[in-house]
Design a protein around this motif. Sequence first.
Motif, PDB file in Angstrom:
ATOM      1  N   PHE A 221       0.700  -1.294  -0.082  1.00 25.99           N
ATOM      2  CA  PHE A 221      -0.040   0.015  -0.002  1.00 25.99           C
ATOM      3  C   PHE A 221       0.805   1.335   0.232  1.00 25.99           C
ATOM      4  CE2 PHE A 221      -3.946  -2.387   1.671  1.00 25.99           C
ATOM      5  CZ  PHE A 221      -4.735  -1.747   0.686  1.00 25.99           C
TER       6      PHE A 221
ATOM      7  N   ASP B 131       0.059   6.217  -4.255  1.00 29.94           N
ATOM      8  CA  ASP B 131      -0.978   7.082  -3.852  1.00 29.94           C
ATOM      9  C   ASP B 131      -2.393   7.384  -4.760  1.00 29.94           C
ATOM     10  OD1 ASP B 131       0.697   7.871  -1.589  1.00 29.94           O
ATOM     11  OD2 ASP B 131       1.938   9.111  -2.884  1.00 29.94           O
TER      12      ASP B 131
ATOM     13  N   THR C  29      -5.678   6.882  -6.626  1.00 27.95           N
ATOM     14  CA  THR C  29      -7.002   6.374  -6.081  1.00 27.95           C
ATOM     15  C   THR C  29      -7.662   5.802  -7.279  1.00 27.95           C
ATOM     16  OG1 THR C  29      -8.138   8.641  -6.310  1.00 27.95           O
ATOM     17  CG2 THR C  29      -7.096   7.746  -4.243  1.00 27.95           C
TER      18      THR C  29
ATOM     19  N   CYS D 288      -6.281  -1.351  -4.053  1.00 29.37           N
ATOM     20  CA  CYS D 288      -6.448   0.184  -4.408  1.00 29.37           C
ATOM     21  C   CYS D 288      -6.939   0.969  -3.160  1.00 29.37           C
ATOM     22  CB  CYS D 288      -7.494  -0.068  -5.407  1.00 29.37           C
ATOM     23  SG  CYS D 288      -9.059  -0.676  -4.878  1.00 29.37           S
ATOM     24  N   LYS D 289      -6.465   2.084  -3.442  1.00 30.85           N
ATOM     25  CA  LYS D 289      -6.841   3.203  -2.533  1.00 30.85           C
ATOM     26  C   LYS D 289      -8.077   3.754  -3.071  1.00 30.85           C
ATOM     27  CE  LYS D 289      -2.456   3.698  -0.385  1.00 30.85           C
ATOM     28  NZ  LYS D 289      -1.187   4.848  -0.314  1.00 30.85           N
TER      29      LYS D 289
ATOM     30  N   THR E 261     -11.162   6.977  -2.557  1.00 26.54           N
ATOM     31  CA  THR E 261     -11.748   7.912  -1.949  1.00 26.54           C
ATOM     32  C   THR E 261     -12.913   8.647  -2.793  1.00 26.54           C
ATOM     33  OG1 THR E 261     -11.116  10.214  -0.819  1.00 26.54           O
ATOM     34  CG2 THR E 261     -10.186   9.889  -2.995  1.00 26.54           C
TER      35      THR E 261
ATOM     36  N   ARG F 252      -8.510  -0.435   5.864  1.00 21.26           N
ATOM     37  CA  ARG F 252      -8.435   0.787   6.457  1.00 21.26           C
ATOM     38  C   ARG F 252      -9.565   1.447   5.916  1.00 21.26           C
ATOM     39  NH1 ARG F 252      -3.374   4.588   6.012  1.00 21.26           N
ATOM     40  NH2 ARG F 252      -2.578   2.960   7.204  1.00 21.26           N
TER      41      ARG F 252
ATOM     42  N   THR G 259     -16.793   6.760  -0.723  1.00 21.67           N
ATOM     43  CA  THR G 259     -16.148   6.606   0.692  1.00 21.67           C
ATOM     44  C   THR G 259     -16.971   8.030   1.209  1.00 21.67           C
ATOM     45  OG1 THR G 259     -14.410   8.123   0.519  1.00 21.67           O
ATOM     46  CG2 THR G 259     -14.098   5.761  -0.123  1.00 21.67           C
TER      47      THR G 259
ATOM     48  N   ILE H 212      -9.372   8.192   2.932  1.00 26.37           N
ATOM     49  CA  ILE H 212      -9.048   7.220   1.811  1.00 26.37           C
ATOM     50  C   ILE H 212      -9.031   5.859   2.411  1.00 26.37           C
ATOM     51  CG2 ILE H 212      -6.938   6.587   0.619  1.00 26.37           C
ATOM     52  CD1 ILE H 212      -6.128   9.448   0.451  1.00 26.37           C
TER      53      ILE H 212
ATOM     54  N   PHE I 129      -8.345   1.724   2.062  1.00 23.93           N
ATOM     55  CA  PHE I 129      -7.528   0.713   1.862  1.00 23.93           C
ATOM     56  C   PHE I 129      -8.242  -0.300   1.566  1.00 23.93           C
ATOM     57  CE2 PHE I 129      -3.016   2.541   3.399  1.00 23.93           C
ATOM     58  CZ  PHE I 129      -3.351   3.775   2.980  1.00 23.93           C
ATOM     59  N   ASN I 130      -8.088  -0.996   0.352  1.00 23.80           N
ATOM     60  CA  ASN I 130      -9.152  -2.036  -0.240  1.00 23.80           C
ATOM     61  C   ASN I 130      -8.368  -3.136  -0.876  1.00 23.80           C
ATOM     62  OD1 ASN I 130     -11.786  -2.752  -0.445  1.00 23.80           O
ATOM     63  ND2 ASN I 130     -11.082  -2.749  -2.898  1.00 23.80           N
TER      64      ASN I 130
END
Length: 123
Positions: free
Chosen positions: A12, A16, A18, A35-36, A38, A57, A90, A94, A96-97
Amino acid sequence: MLPQPINIAEKFSLFDSTWTPHIIGELNGQYVKLCKLTDEFVWHSHEHEDELFMVFRGTLIMDFRDDHTVEVKEGEILIVPKGVEHRPRTNGEIVFNMLFEPKQTQHTGEVESELTVKEQQWI
């Protein structure tokens, strides 16, 4: 090649961006992706593939066309069945997936958007 552990937190930390899945593993014809996320993604479905979301997260919010909404919290998973239209989003944080999905799964299904990623990278 001998199997090696994959440090998810380390992976992660390598990106950065998304809404851009990064491949970290492969098993039984499926990719394991990080992936991130948002804000809001696009409405889409995957005609032939189920999709598993695992939250590390934050809180993932999944909207469905029948006005049903599900919150997926840290440590939880959600499986979206094939053919079900959904929109991940979301609350501004952010998230975390991790995704588990067949290798042939297209990022946004048949929907083309400015968020569509056609070539996903290994990290």
